[in-house]
Design an enzyme around this catalytic site. Structure first.
Site, PDB file in Angstrom:
ATOM      1  N   GLU A 113       1.027  -1.171  -0.303  1.00 27.98           N
ATOM      2  CA  GLU A 113       0.090   0.006  -0.079  1.00 27.98           C
ATOM      3  C   GLU A 113       0.919   1.291   0.091  1.00 27.98           C
ATOM      4  O   GLU A 113       1.809   1.347   0.955  1.00 27.98           O
ATOM      5  CB  GLU A 113      -0.993   0.057   1.244  1.00 27.98           C
ATOM      6  CG  GLU A 113      -1.717   1.418   1.401  1.00 27.98           C
ATOM      7  CD  GLU A 113      -2.620   1.674   0.039  1.00 27.98           C
ATOM      8  OE1 GLU A 113      -2.365   2.747  -0.402  1.00 27.98           O
ATOM      9  OE2 GLU A 113      -3.401   0.939  -0.111  1.00 27.98           O
TER      10      GLU A 113
ATOM     11  N   GLU B 117     -15.559  -4.015  -0.506  1.00 23.64           N
ATOM     12  CA  GLU B 117     -15.284  -3.464   0.989  1.00 23.64           C
ATOM     13  C   GLU B 117     -16.685  -2.435   1.353  1.00 23.64           C
ATOM     14  O   GLU B 117     -16.647  -1.918   2.171  1.00 23.64           O
ATOM     15  CB  GLU B 117     -14.116  -2.703   0.953  1.00 23.64           C
ATOM     16  CG  GLU B 117     -13.884  -1.529   0.056  1.00 23.64           C
ATOM     17  CD  GLU B 117     -13.145  -1.797  -1.377  1.00 23.64           C
ATOM     18  OE1 GLU B 117     -12.604  -1.114  -1.871  1.00 23.64           O
ATOM     19  OE2 GLU B 117     -13.351  -3.076  -1.657  1.00 23.64           O
TER      20      GLU B 117
END
Length: 679
Positions: free
Chosen positions: A372, A475
């Site tokens: 990330e 998500e």
């Protein structure tokens, strides 16, 4: 067969030049009007794109907008069948007629511009070529003048461009006249039920194209700009991406068009033996549920012990990778605001990277890496060579990358050291992502890119670029403002986002309510629909996304998830309506089994599924997982029936789908014992 030259001629300015697809379904016509090159696309003689201009405005040189004359036309044909390393179809025919239009300015500096059209039976692609010449060695594009003058106010499905959250929005469905500037793929339906998808192919060293509506039915190329305002910096790469039109009589035919892949260059990787389609689980969903956290503390998800638990589960059930997010230093900081806090080689004390990676290998599983960046690209580039080398040493074969951040949070520095904020989808980031793809390939690592650049078929050229997000994913079911993705979202994706390429949607949820963790959210599907997403949303890296303990409570559903492949020999669409329903069948690569997946929106459906795709000389066992009589996404989502029956290619099944429901069927050749048992 190889490309064959058909003709080459010198042409006066006012002459019209045309070429048709191999079966004369689609046609392209090009001429110069008052010095402006114009192209037109017709289908079976009827216009799809009215005469529309071509050209560019430049920053540091005279514009490339005419007056032009056509000085040479080259035509050729090409026909070959190539094999995908992996994909939704193993063998793809690439058959087109090509027309290369050479344009020469009729005033100083008399530069040349080439426009190449490839005309297929399922659509058209065209791109610009910038021959290197005096006055055009290196230059900056201020604007692309390409227009797309459509024939009506078509029904359209799209996501608005230039928004802070990149591509992560639900698709709008409006008349074209209500659109502003939109991302591609842009899907449209005409009044005559022609289906159109506008996109681009082979996006390399250029800026992403969005489509700006400049008239009621007119779109114009709108390239994502650099922070200084220019759109593209042309140096070594002398071609634009292909501007593409996929044209189909049914929405399902858009899905089985491979025009985008065909317009990309062939595979550049000599050794692809290490690239394996797979399924994976991991420490991900529990953090979106807020059961655990990315940052360190009592609820830390990325611990050595927890990772081993997921690895044990993967090993027991034949999953290939285990993703661990939060393993590295940096998550304790304000990472969402600045990813410069991340280390991509140092793990936190609670997570022993080497031990976990080896434990996975010892159990015939591999750790899936996670990078990330929080859109801090330069910080990532400083470390990514070491990071990929480390993963290669640890036996990692797949990495999920992430670029969470607002639309213009990408930072770069110019030659004078001045800081600039760039769009996620401008030329700077297009080049960054290709650098990552090539670096990953050097270390035999496949990629799963989140918050990246839209897919344009580069997976053909670099098959280690396996899947990506670049859309509103799973998500949002955990914490999205809508309380979960609406039922029609997954019924829209196959006709929109998935036309660009594989989507890491992370399907396979079997716990559809999670009141203990997120009482205001839920998954708005039936259990059977969740299974069908493995068929209707293509990805060669599919996640088994739910918590391990939840699968233990749904063994029948989990059995299908374990059985379903992620690599296919062929794909067909049996029935489809954009945003409403779809039924797809896929045949496994290297085997005889077919898999059917059918889903619907918030409305229940009764659909017909003729099984003419099955081998004529074989009887099959249909292993059916279907919505029960009382199934409904809102109040009885777990009502699912499993059953078996004998079928053959003459059988026509009736699929009864509940509201936001689905059905999956595995068709396997019947044994003598099966026939005796089921007759």
């Amino acid at each position: 067969m190889p490309a064959t030259a058909l003709a080459s001629d010198d042409s006066p300015e006012d002459e019209r030049h045309s070429t048709a697809s191999p079966e004369s379904i689609n046609q392209v016509h090009v001429e110069v009007q008052d010095g402006v090159p114009m192209y037109q696309i017709t289908r079976l003689g009827e216009p799809v794109v009215e005469p529309s201009p071509l050209g560019f405005l430049l920053e540091d040189a005279p514009d490339l907008d005419g007056p032009f004359a056509i000085t040479e036309v080259e035509t050729s044909t090409f026909d070959e069948t190539w094999e995908q390393v992996w994909g939704e179809k193993q063998f793809i025919r690439n058959h087109y007629n090509e027309m290369r239009i050479h344009l020469t300015e009729q005033e100083d500096p008399e530069r040349d511009l080439v426009v190449t059209f490839r005309v297929y039976d399922d659509g058209v692609g065209f791109r610009y070529e910038f021959p290197e010449q005096e006055g055009l060695e290196e230059f900056r594009i201020a604007d692309e003048l390409t227009e797309f003058r459509l024939t009506g106010d078509h029904a359209s499905w799209y996501i608005d461009a230039y928004q802070w959250n990149r591509f992560e929005y639900y698709f709008e469905n409006t008349p074209l006249s209500e659109a502003d500037t939109v991302h591609t793929p842009l899907t449209m339906r005409t009044e005559d039920d022609l289906y159109i998808s506008m996109h681009e192919a082979a996006l390399v060293d250029f800026s992403t194209m969005t489509l700006e509506r400049t008239g009621e039915n007119t779109l114009k190329s709108n390239l994502m700009p650099w922070s200084e305002g220019d759109r593209v910096r042309v140096t070594d790469t002398r071609v634009s991406p292909w501007r593409t039109f996929q044209l189909a009589d049914t929405p399902g035919d858009l899905i089985t068009s491979y025009l985008i892949l065909n317009l990309n260059e062939p595979n550049k990787l000599e050794d692809t033996s290490w690239i394996k389609p797979a399924k994976y689980n991991g420490i991900w969903w529990e953090m979106h549920l807020d059961k655990s956290t990315w940052n360190r503390g009592e609820r830390l998800g990325a611990t050595t012990e927890n990772a081993k638990r997921y690895i044990d589960f993967a090993a027991e059930h034949g999953l290939d990778h285990v993703l661990v997010e939060g393993w590295n230093e940096g998550w304790d900081e304000a990472w969402y605001e600045s990813g410069v806090v991340f280390s991509f080689t140092e793990s936190i004390p609670e997570f022993d990277l080497e031990e976990v990676a080896q434990y996975a290998l010892d159990n015939d599983v591999r750790l899936m890496g996670h990078h990330e960046t929080s859109a801090s690209v330069l910080h990532y580039e400083d470390q990514m060579h070491d990071a990929f080398a480390l993963y290669e040493d640890l036996g990692v074969r797949a990495v999920k990358t992430g670029y969470v951040g607002h639309g213009t949070e990408i930072v770069r520095y110019d030659e004078d050291g001045n800081e600039h904020n760039e769009w996620h989808h401008g030329q700077f980031m297009v080049n960054h992502h290709l650098d990552v793809i090539e670096l990953a390939a050097e270390h035999q690592i496949a990629l799963n890119v989140h918050e990246g650049v839209k897919s344009t078929g580069l997976r053909r050229t670099y098959p280690n670029m396996m899947t990506s997000e670049v859309a509103k994913g799973r998500e949002y079911d955990a914490w999205g403002d809508a309380g979960g993705n609406p039922p029609d979202h997954t019924a829209t994706l196959p006709f929109t986002r998935n036309l660009a390429g594989p989507f890491d949607f992370t399907p396979g949820m079997v716990d559809l309510h999670f009141d203990e963790y997120r009482p205001d959210n839920r998954i708005k599907s039936t259990l059977a629909k969740e299974l069908a997403l493995y068929i209707t949303i293509f990805s060669p890296l599919h996640m088994v996304a739910d918590l391990p303990e939840n699968y233990e409570e749904q063994p029948e559903a989990f059995q299908f998830i374990k059985d379903v492949p992620t690599d296919w020999y062929d794909t067909k669409v049996l029935n489809a309506s954009i945003g409403n329903y779809i039924t797809m069948v896929r045949k496994e690569r290297g085997g005889d089994d077919w898999y059917l997946g059918s889903i619907t929106d918030e409305n229940g459906r009764v659909l017909s599924a003729p099984l003419h795709f099955l081998d004529a000389d074989t009887r099959y066992v249909a292993e059916i997982y279907r919505d029960g009589t009382d199934a409904h996404w809102d109040h009885t989502p777990y009502d699912m029936v499993t059953e078996e029956r004998l079928v053959d290619h003459t059988t026509e099944l009736t699929l009864r789908l509940a509201a936001s429901g689905g059905q999956v069927i595995r068709f396997r050749p019947a044994t003598d014992e099966d026939i005796e048992r089921l007759e």
